[in-house]
Design a protein around this motif. Sequence first.
Motif: not given
Length: 286
Positions: A83-87, A91-93
């Motif tokens: 639900f916060q995928w845009s964030e 920064q996948p790390g």
Amino acid sequence: MVLDISTLLLGFQFTSPGPIIVEIGPITLRWYGLLIATAVLIGVSLSQYLAKRRNVNPELISDLSIWLVIGAIPAARLYYVLFQWSEYSQQPGRIIAIWQGGIAIHGAMIGGTLAALIFAKVNQISFWQLADLVSPALILGQAIGRWGNFFNSEAFGRPTDLPWKLYIPPVNRPPALANFEYFHPTFLYESLWNFIVFALLITLFFRSLSGKPRLRVGTLFLTYLMAYSCGRVWIEGFRIDSLMLGPLRIAQVVSLSGILIGLAGLGWLYLMKRPLPDVVASPQTD
């Protein structure tokens, strides 16, 4: 002048000391992780004691706790990240940086329930029995774990000047509210609510052992689901960092669903006369 309630009680401003307890070389001990670990240990011990009082092998609880941790924590993180995928896509790390906060209790409830269902099937024991034994420990753990939000200066509400206002450092404030210093301590509201729900569940548990009231197995779990959800619906209304799906606050939608599921479940237990056993007291006196 508005005085913080902690100033009255403790002599200092109600503000977080920060997320880190101590750093020793590459090792960092954080409040968030310590509180989660503490909640798990207390929860397992409590559930084992309750299992003894219902004539259930407490070793099953030890085994179940491993399944619950494996099912709940990753699901809680995945739920939040989705639900916060845009964030997090930028920064996948940070996706695995669970120690920085960012887990959703509803994700944990979903993952934990699925794990418990599988565990019950494998061990040929009633899911409802397990859920009853774990529910008081779960809500107690939630009450303890919410304080991790305090130390991380997160999960706070709208700006306020109420006596129990919470100071939030500038770095943790939303850009649109950067000029405000004090906010609703929604983590505290939920922690207190969860302690109240815990008191209700543990009272029902011990009264049911004497048959007053006469409860059916599964009642505590459904009561937990409804009571926690009732509190979360109104507390979420104060939050300014809610997970959203369009104009809807996801936590409120899920909580309302939890209330309806709990009501339907209690109707199934008591009105449909399903062949589920009543609570049986242990002859032990410890």
